[in-house]
Design a protein around this motif. Structure first.
Motif, PDB file in Angstrom:
ATOM      1  N   GLY A 371       0.804  -1.213   0.000  1.00  0.00           N
ATOM      2  CA  GLY A 371       0.000   0.000   0.000  1.00  0.00           C
ATOM      3  C   GLY A 371       0.834   1.258   0.000  1.00  0.00           C
ATOM      4  N   PHE A 372       2.123   1.124   0.303  1.00  0.00           N
ATOM      5  CA  PHE A 372       3.040   2.261   0.303  1.00  0.00           C
ATOM      6  C   PHE A 372       3.855   2.349  -0.983  1.00  0.00           C
ATOM      7  N   GLY A 373       3.621   1.434  -1.917  1.00  0.00           N
ATOM      8  CA  GLY A 373       4.365   1.446  -3.171  1.00  0.00           C
ATOM      9  C   GLY A 373       4.814   0.060  -3.569  1.00  0.00           C
ATOM     10  N   ALA A 374       5.212  -0.067  -4.839  1.00  0.00           N
ATOM     11  CA  ALA A 374       5.596  -1.372  -5.380  1.00  0.00           C
ATOM     12  C   ALA A 374       6.731  -2.021  -4.596  1.00  0.00           C
ATOM     13  N   ALA A 375       7.709  -1.225  -4.148  1.00  0.00           N
ATOM     14  CA  ALA A 375       8.847  -1.767  -3.416  1.00  0.00           C
ATOM     15  C   ALA A 375       8.465  -2.220  -2.010  1.00  0.00           C
ATOM     16  N   GLY A 376       7.252  -1.876  -1.575  1.00  0.00           N
ATOM     17  CA  GLY A 376       6.787  -2.319  -0.265  1.00  0.00           C
ATOM     18  C   GLY A 376       6.168  -3.699  -0.276  1.00  0.00           C
ATOM     19  N   GLU A 377       5.983  -4.263  -1.467  1.00  0.00           N
ATOM     20  CA  GLU A 377       5.429  -5.612  -1.549  1.00  0.00           C
ATOM     21  C   GLU A 377       6.357  -6.594  -0.833  1.00  0.00           C
ATOM     22  N   GLY A 378       5.737  -7.485  -0.054  1.00  0.00           N
ATOM     23  CA  GLY A 378       6.521  -8.449   0.711  1.00  0.00           C
ATOM     24  C   GLY A 378       6.884  -7.956   2.100  1.00  0.00           C
ATOM     25  N   TYR A 379       6.414  -6.727   2.431  1.00  0.00           N
ATOM     26  CA  TYR A 379       6.695  -6.165   3.755  1.00  0.00           C
ATOM     27  C   TYR A 379       5.388  -5.732   4.412  1.00  0.00           C
ATOM     28  N   PHE A 380       5.495  -5.358   5.682  1.00  0.00           N
ATOM     29  CA  PHE A 380       4.303  -5.029   6.462  1.00  0.00           C
ATOM     30  C   PHE A 380       4.695  -4.023   7.534  1.00  0.00           C
ATOM     31  N   ARG A 381       3.804  -3.052   7.809  1.00  0.00           N
ATOM     32  CA  ARG A 381       4.087  -2.048   8.836  1.00  0.00           C
ATOM     33  C   ARG A 381       3.188  -2.227  10.049  1.00  0.00           C
ATOM     34  N   LEU A 382       3.821  -2.194  11.222  1.00  0.00           N
ATOM     35  CA  LEU A 382       3.088  -2.143  12.481  1.00  0.00           C
ATOM     36  C   LEU A 382       3.478  -0.851  13.189  1.00  0.00           C
ATOM     37  N   THR A 383       2.537  -0.282  13.925  1.00  0.00           N
ATOM     38  CA  THR A 383       2.786   0.975  14.610  1.00  0.00           C
ATOM     39  C   THR A 383       2.827   0.778  16.116  1.00  0.00           C
TER      40      THR A 383
END
Length: 404
Positions: A371-383
């Motif tokens: 959701g943050f861009g193509a290079a963000g695929e395969g990653y995940f954000r937690l806050t």
């Protein structure tokens, strides 16, 4: 009559709106589910007591003819601009004039609205992954071109991957506008002073403007990480900086932020400070007196201590998440100078598949990296902005599931 068809280019809803819809649908189907939300970067700690007391006093002032305030100054009250200058810049050896500081209702607003003062044909450079507002607002303004394989043809993308330490590389061509956010959202990574100095040099050499989002500077713990781009020599002739009270003093609902544009920053022989002042005077009616008095209280001794306690609380959450996920076998980044933890999803899964797994099996909500861009695929954000006990519970659920 014609509409602005650039709005139609944004085919999907705003990322966090999509997440909210998915969570609502799950909650409707599973009303008893105890969902823990570590997705959107909204804070959970209340406003500092010194802030609310200042706001109450300001409200009471409105009851008298002598104390009543109508329209606020478009650029912010002098008392707040001066307090910001003394505490955020002069205290770090940065010299700014009060009239180079513009008070607003949010860094998100300013990051999007700043495009009003730039020509439509400017070439925009953005990190990938990135905060979606940087891209979407430029698409709306007509700077995007066409969407090809998930990327806009008229943007210059700077992939930030594990291979380059999640730091962008200098463009190999001339770009006009450069969005940088450090500490970074979503990866949580930072730039050292030497690394940021390279960008300042590039911008000055190429007549570029750096749009520097410093919304998370209060979370910095390491000595060599700059809190402001204006700590870098030469930045006043090439940079605009955005800051916010949201992630520090809990103003996500109260709404107050500030943007710095030095008089030295000129393009085409024109001060960008003057252009932004004209824009704000025309399109913005200022932040309420009550809110600005609350913001001013942030810079008192008591206010600073209460804010530091908020930051310590969220840092502890970040440490809990990072440590727990590492023990569960995840590759984890960020969380040291930032409230965000960036993790690699299990092999064979997409970011959204991992989102669905967390929601449906563990009742934990995060943000898919794609959701943050193509290079963000395969990653995940937690806050780390959640409740402390709930954060520990979320990590325990994830650890239990993946350590089966």
């Amino acid at each position: 009559m014609k509409i602005n068809e650039n709005f139609l280019k944004i085919q999907n809803n705003y990322l966090f709106s999509d997440i909210a819809k998915k969570v609502s649908a799950y909650k409707e189907a599973n009303p008893a589910a105890d969902i823990i939300r570590l997705g959107i970067g909204d804070v959970t700690r209340p406003l500092p007591g010194v802030v609310t007391e200042a706001m109450k006093k300001a409200v009471r002032e409105q009851e008298s003819v002598e104390g009543f305030r109508g329209y606020p100054p478009e650029y912010g009250y002098d008392f707040l601009r001066s307090a910001i200058n003394r505490h955020d810049f002069a205290a770090r050896g940065v010299t700014l004039k009060d009239d180079e500081i513009f008070v607003s209702d949010g860094a998100k607003s300013d990051c999007g609205n700043i495009g009003d003062i730039f020509d439509q044909d400017n070439l925009v450079a953005v990190c990938d992954p990135l905060y979606p507002v940087y891209v979407d607002t430029n698409v709306m303004a007509g700077r995007s071109g066409e969407l090809v394989n998930g990327r806009w043809s008229n943007f210059h993308y700077m992939p930030c991957t594990a291979e380059n330490g999640f730091l962008p590389e200098l463009p190999d061509r001339k770009v006009d506008l450069i969005y940088l956010c450090f500490p970074n959202n979503p990866t949580g990574m930072t730039m050292t002073k030497d690394e940021l100095a390279k960008w300042v040099a590039y911008a000055n050499e190429n007549d570029s403007v750096i749009l520097f989002d410093a919304a998370y500077e209060a979370f910095i713990t390491e000595e060599d990480v700059p809190h402001s781009i204006f700590e870098i020599e030469g930045a006043k002739t090439c940079a605009i900086e955005f800051r916010s009270f949201s992630k520090t003093a809990g103003f996500t609902g109260a709404r107050c932020a500030y943007t710095m544009i030095p008089h030295e920053l000129k393009r085409g022989g024109v001060e960008l400070n003057a252009l932004w002042a004209r824009r704000q005077a025309t399109k913005f009616n200022g932040v309420s007196y009550i809110t600005q008095r609350g913001a001013e209280a942030v810079f008192t001794e008591a206010g600073q201590e209460q804010v530091r306690e908020n930051i310590r609380y969220y840092r502890r959450n970040a440490q809990v998440i990072a440590r727990g996920l590492k023990q569960a076998g995840f590759t984890v980044y960020g969380g040291v100078n930032s409230p965000y933890i960036w993790l690699k999803v299990p092999d064979g899964m997409t970011s959204w598949e991992f989102f669905d797994l967390l929601l449906h099996k563990m009742q934990v909500v995060g943000t898919p990296g794609s959701g943050f861009g193509a290079a963000g695929e395969g990653y995940f954000r937690l806050t780390s902005f959640g409740d402390g006990a709930k954060t520990e519970e979320a990590v325990a659920r994830i650890s239990a599931y993946f350590q089966k």
